[in-house]
Design a protein around this motif. Structure first.
Motif, PDB file in Angstrom:
ATOM      1  N   ARG A   1       0.833  -1.210   0.000  1.00  0.00           N
ATOM      2  CA  ARG A   1       0.000   0.000   0.000  1.00  0.00           C
ATOM      3  C   ARG A   1       0.866   1.258   0.000  1.00  0.00           C
ATOM      4  O   ARG A   1       0.600   2.231  -0.724  1.00  0.00           O
ATOM      5  CB  ARG A   1      -0.918  -0.021   1.214  1.00  0.00           C
ATOM      6  CG  ARG A   1      -1.945   1.082   1.182  1.00  0.00           C
ATOM      7  CD  ARG A   1      -2.858   0.972   2.366  1.00  0.00           C
ATOM      8  NE  ARG A   1      -2.728   2.234   3.103  1.00  0.00           N
ATOM      9  CZ  ARG A   1      -2.973   2.396   4.363  1.00  0.00           C
ATOM     10  NH1 ARG A   1      -3.348   1.387   5.092  1.00  0.00           N
ATOM     11  NH2 ARG A   1      -2.847   3.562   4.929  1.00  0.00           N
ATOM     12  N   GLY A   2       1.939   1.231   0.804  1.00  0.00           N
ATOM     13  CA  GLY A   2       2.859   2.376   0.839  1.00  0.00           C
ATOM     14  C   GLY A   2       3.526   2.612  -0.504  1.00  0.00           C
ATOM     15  O   GLY A   2       3.664   3.748  -0.955  1.00  0.00           O
TER      16      GLY A   2
ATOM     17  N   LYS B   1       0.993   4.146  -2.970  1.00  0.00           N
ATOM     18  CA  LYS B   1       0.749   5.562  -2.670  1.00  0.00           C
ATOM     19  C   LYS B   1       1.907   6.418  -3.196  1.00  0.00           C
ATOM     20  O   LYS B   1       1.697   7.496  -3.738  1.00  0.00           O
ATOM     21  CB  LYS B   1       0.576   5.779  -1.173  1.00  0.00           C
ATOM     22  CG  LYS B   1      -0.796   5.441  -0.676  1.00  0.00           C
ATOM     23  CD  LYS B   1      -0.907   5.810   0.799  1.00  0.00           C
ATOM     24  CE  LYS B   1      -2.295   5.533   1.315  1.00  0.00           C
ATOM     25  NZ  LYS B   1      -2.426   5.904   2.721  1.00  0.00           N
ATOM     26  N   ARG B   2       3.157   5.962  -3.030  1.00  0.00           N
ATOM     27  CA  ARG B   2       4.333   6.717  -3.491  1.00  0.00           C
ATOM     28  C   ARG B   2       4.329   6.852  -5.011  1.00  0.00           C
ATOM     29  O   ARG B   2       4.676   7.868  -5.559  1.00  0.00           O
ATOM     30  CB  ARG B   2       5.616   6.021  -3.047  1.00  0.00           C
ATOM     31  CG  ARG B   2       5.985   6.345  -1.632  1.00  0.00           C
ATOM     32  CD  ARG B   2       7.387   5.880  -1.330  1.00  0.00           C
ATOM     33  NE  ARG B   2       7.366   5.369   0.027  1.00  0.00           N
ATOM     34  CZ  ARG B   2       7.991   4.290   0.453  1.00  0.00           C
ATOM     35  NH1 ARG B   2       8.699   3.577  -0.385  1.00  0.00           N
ATOM     36  NH2 ARG B   2       7.912   3.929   1.689  1.00  0.00           N
TER      37      ARG B   2
ATOM     38  N   ARG C   1       1.734   6.836  -7.001  1.00  0.00           N
ATOM     39  CA  ARG C   1       0.647   7.738  -7.424  1.00  0.00           C
ATOM     40  C   ARG C   1       1.042   9.199  -7.236  1.00  0.00           C
ATOM     41  O   ARG C   1       0.629  10.069  -8.002  1.00  0.00           O
ATOM     42  CB  ARG C   1      -0.633   7.429  -6.642  1.00  0.00           C
ATOM     43  CG  ARG C   1      -1.300   6.175  -7.110  1.00  0.00           C
ATOM     44  CD  ARG C   1      -2.620   5.992  -6.419  1.00  0.00           C
ATOM     45  NE  ARG C   1      -3.224   4.736  -6.843  1.00  0.00           N
ATOM     46  CZ  ARG C   1      -4.259   4.181  -6.258  1.00  0.00           C
ATOM     47  NH1 ARG C   1      -4.811   4.769  -5.223  1.00  0.00           N
ATOM     48  NH2 ARG C   1      -4.731   3.056  -6.697  1.00  0.00           N
ATOM     49  N   ARG C   2       1.813   9.497  -6.193  1.00  0.00           N
ATOM     50  CA  ARG C   2       2.262  10.856  -5.934  1.00  0.00           C
ATOM     51  C   ARG C   2       3.279  11.320  -6.977  1.00  0.00           C
ATOM     52  O   ARG C   2       3.378  12.483  -7.287  1.00  0.00           O
ATOM     53  CB  ARG C   2       2.903  10.972  -4.556  1.00  0.00           C
ATOM     54  CG  ARG C   2       1.909  10.900  -3.435  1.00  0.00           C
ATOM     55  CD  ARG C   2       2.607  11.069  -2.109  1.00  0.00           C
ATOM     56  NE  ARG C   2       1.741  10.653  -1.039  1.00  0.00           N
ATOM     57  CZ  ARG C   2       2.146  10.375   0.175  1.00  0.00           C
ATOM     58  NH1 ARG C   2       3.430  10.441   0.470  1.00  0.00           N
ATOM     59  NH2 ARG C   2       1.304  10.013   1.097  1.00  0.00           N
TER      60      ARG C   2
END
Length: 136
Positions: A127-128, A131-132, A134-135
């Motif tokens: 998940r981490g 998220k990275r 996508r940023r």
């Protein structure tokens, strides 16, 4: 020369003398006459580990120890004992390792929980990373 031959013959015959002279257990390889009782005994034997072979159940092993255990199980089944009582007796006598069925002892809970904890950690890491990305 004769003495040397006699000593050599004696040395080579030592393994023959080491064999057990005891007869096999009475129900090691003989089934119970009642098919229902034999089915109960066979089901239990398939869940008990051979102490000699360690990778086979006593139902499949040809070791003399497995034959003795098969005979004891059949004799106890014929005497009216329940398979779970026999299993408990075998575990008490030989330890938890003799049974293929895992126990739920509190001391073993970390072993049961470890895969779930590792799976949870893996999902958090995934998940981490998502998220990275996508940023970025």
């Amino acid at each position: 020369m004769r003495m040397l031959v006699a000593l050599l013959a004696l040395a080579l015959s030592a393994p023959v003398l080491a064999q057990s002279a005891l007869p096999p257990a009475p129900y090691a390889d003989r089934q119970i006459a009642d098919p229902a009782l034999e089915k109960k005994a066979r089901a239990l034997m398939e869940t008990i580990r051979c102490l000699t072979c360690q990778s086979q159940s006593i139902a499949d092993s040809n070791a003399s120890m497995a034959g003795d255990m098969r005979s004891q199980i059949r004799e106890r089944i014929m005497a009216g004992e329940e398979p779970e009582h026999i299993r408990a007796w075998l575990i008490e006598r030989y330890g938890d390792w003799v049974s293929y069925e895992p126990t739920a002892e509190p001391i073993l809970w970390p072993l049961w929980a470890a895969p779930l904890i590792l799976l949870g950690l893996g999902l958090l890491l995934l998940r981490g990373r998502i998220k990275r990305r996508r940023r970025a």
